[in-house]
Design an enzyme around this catalytic site. Sequence first.
Site, short mmCIF file in Angstrom:
data_model
loop_
_atom_site.label_atom_id
_atom_site.label_comp_id
_atom_site.label_asym_id
_atom_site.label_seq_id
_atom_site.Cartn_x
_atom_site.Cartn_y
_atom_site.Cartn_z
CG HIS A 98 -0.40 -0.04 2.53
ND1 HIS A 98 0.36 -1.08 3.01
CD2 HIS A 98 -0.45 0.86 3.58
CE1 HIS A 98 0.73 -0.84 4.26
NE2 HIS A 98 0.27 0.34 4.62
CG HIS A 124 -0.07 4.19 4.67
ND1 HIS A 124 -0.79 3.44 5.58
CD2 HIS A 124 -0.97 5.08 4.15
CE1 HIS A 124 -2.05 3.85 5.61
NE2 HIS A 124 -2.18 4.85 4.75
CG ASP A 173 4.87 2.86 7.40
OD1 ASP A 173 3.99 3.27 6.60
OD2 ASP A 173 4.61 2.14 8.38
CG HIS A 174 4.08 -0.30 4.28
ND1 HIS A 174 4.11 -1.62 4.64
CD2 HIS A 174 3.57 0.37 5.36
CE1 HIS A 174 3.64 -1.76 5.88
NE2 HIS A 174 3.31 -0.56 6.34
CG HIS A 220 -4.25 -0.25 6.69
ND1 HIS A 220 -4.33 0.17 7.99
CD2 HIS A 220 -3.06 0.21 6.21
CE1 HIS A 220 -3.24 0.87 8.30
NE2 HIS A 220 -2.45 0.90 7.23
CG ASP A 260 0.25 -1.80 7.64
OD1 ASP A 260 1.18 -2.61 7.78
OD2 ASP A 260 0.40 -0.57 7.78
CG HIS A 277 3.82 -2.28 11.05
ND1 HIS A 277 4.59 -1.16 11.24
CD2 HIS A 277 3.00 -2.00 10.00
CE1 HIS A 277 4.25 -0.22 10.37
NE2 HIS A 277 3.29 -0.72 9.60
#
Length: 277
Positions: free
Chosen positions: A54, A56, A58-59, A110, A134, A173
């Site tokens: 996805h 975001h 941090d990905h 998400h 996530d 995570h």
Amino acid sequence: MKVKVISILEDNYMYLVIEEQSKQAIAVDPAVPHRLLEIVKREGLSLVAVLTTHHHWDHARGNEALVKEVPGLKVYGGDDRIGALTDKVTNAQELKFNSINVRCLFTPCHTSGHMCYFVWEDECTDAPAVFTGDTLFIGGCGRFLEGTAEQMHHNLTQVLGSLPQDTKVFCGHEYTIKNLKFAMLVEPENEKVKEMLSWARARDDDDKPTVPSTLMEEFEYNPFLRLSEEGVQKFTGKTDPVEVLRVLRKEKDKFKKPKERLPPHAMLALEWGLLRP
């Protein structure tokens, strides 16, 4: 097929899926590109593709740098918001990289464009793997940021829950201890939760990851996959599985707020060793 687990940032995982014969590698959510490229070089690998779950940061934030560094690199994902996306994929689409197969599984909730990736190798006795980003965590599930309980229920029961039970689960995570503490609140008599929490704490003490789990294991202790269990229904006061899931997620959101993340520039500085944690 070998999966290399790489801990990054505060609690994220990125992964390298390696075809051992050809030394070709596929990266999953490589948010720290310099670290990934160091490993690729050190292990003599050829990076051929990126699978992004996805958009975001941090990905997905490493994609642009990787595309610049690796000529011809393909970046796959299900959301136009993903940086450096070269190939937008759809539900059930299959990709092939020599003997490694990838089935794209659309799991919106998400984020509205979230994709999980089911991966297996031809003529290999190893269990398949699923990279869940996530959506599904060890002992938990992702927050419903851009979707509904109905969507997450479909994701967990129909899309992911129907995969082979020995499938290894690689999530986005390291939330396992926090998730299992909540699972203990939901099902205080569940011995499997107690065992798993004790094991996860020992792994944490040794600074080792808790991934992967298997789908079979998740059904034993993850309350978000145990919606028909009496204890979970009693905790939520609901019996309809979607409503059980909706209440569970609300209670989890209140259980313990995740500690506030540093802003992206500070996280980057931390990763590069410019700041001390």
